[in-house]
Write an enzyme that holds these catalytic residues in place. Sequence first.
Site, PDB file in Angstrom:
ATOM      1  N   TYR A  79      -3.421  -7.397  17.417  1.00 39.10           N
ATOM      2  CA  TYR A  79      -3.392  -6.630  16.173  1.00 39.10           C
ATOM      3  C   TYR A  79      -4.523  -5.604  16.148  1.00 39.10           C
ATOM      4  CZ  TYR A  79      -3.719  -5.674  11.140  1.00 39.10           C
ATOM      5  OH  TYR A  79      -3.786  -5.063   9.911  1.00 39.10           O
ATOM      6  N   ILE A 117       0.830  -1.201   0.000  1.00 41.47           N
ATOM      7  CA  ILE A 117       0.000   0.000   0.000  1.00 41.47           C
ATOM      8  C   ILE A 117       0.866   1.253   0.000  1.00 41.47           C
ATOM      9  CG2 ILE A 117      -1.604   1.357   1.401  1.00 41.47           C
ATOM     10  CD1 ILE A 117      -2.878  -1.318   2.270  1.00 41.47           C
TER      11      ILE A 117
END
Length: 246
Positions: free
Chosen positions: A149, A17
């Site tokens: 996470y 990304i």
Amino acid sequence: MRFKDKVILITGGNSGIGLSTAKRLASEGAKVAITGRDKDALDKAVKELGSNSLGIVADVTKLEDLDRMYITIKEKYGKLDGIFANAGTAAFIPISDITEESYDQLMNTNVKGVYFTLQKAIPYLLPGSAIVLNASVVASKGNAGTSVYAATKAAVRSMARTFSGELSQKNIRVNVVSPGPIETPLWKRGMTPVPDEALARIAQGVPIKRFGTEEEIAASVAFLLSEDSTYIYGVELNVDGGTSQI
């Protein structure tokens, strides 16, 4: 050419990304400074981006690297107009299997790294600058295997609000983009590589039955960094194929 004469920093910009966003911004006139820990990957990315790019080997968990990164940008370009705080890692681990080492690795990269990337940027950012943080839709969901996470990405979401609360007085905007499942190397190169059959199941869980592309995230980041979004502060833009809404 929304970014003509603008200097934008992208952490973790040597692949995925981050690199796709660097390409998007460069195509609209930006000078892009990208960071990464792998010099070979960084050199390859700079070659792809061309002469209006700068590669800096840096680990966002090391504060001395961040200091050197900003000094290097200042010496090269003389200013900084925006940041995409993208560097991060992912791990999908059951609660019972989380170790202190895996916990620390996620927290140090995804929380400490982002926090100090922003804190140390403040003296360098010009009024009118924009910051975009890369979070995730997992921050607002309860998916199994994402306890740490997801917590790190929830912290990133919170930072968009709290940094906005302080930096808006300096005319600096902070927002966050939260991708859903995206076709990116992180699935295979993260702390816990995800098998193909699991990826296929994830895709079927997206309302539109596909992964997003890096370019779709890059377009959203470009919007939030650009002057098209000057009245947007502290928001979370979910780019997830409807995963968080439908």
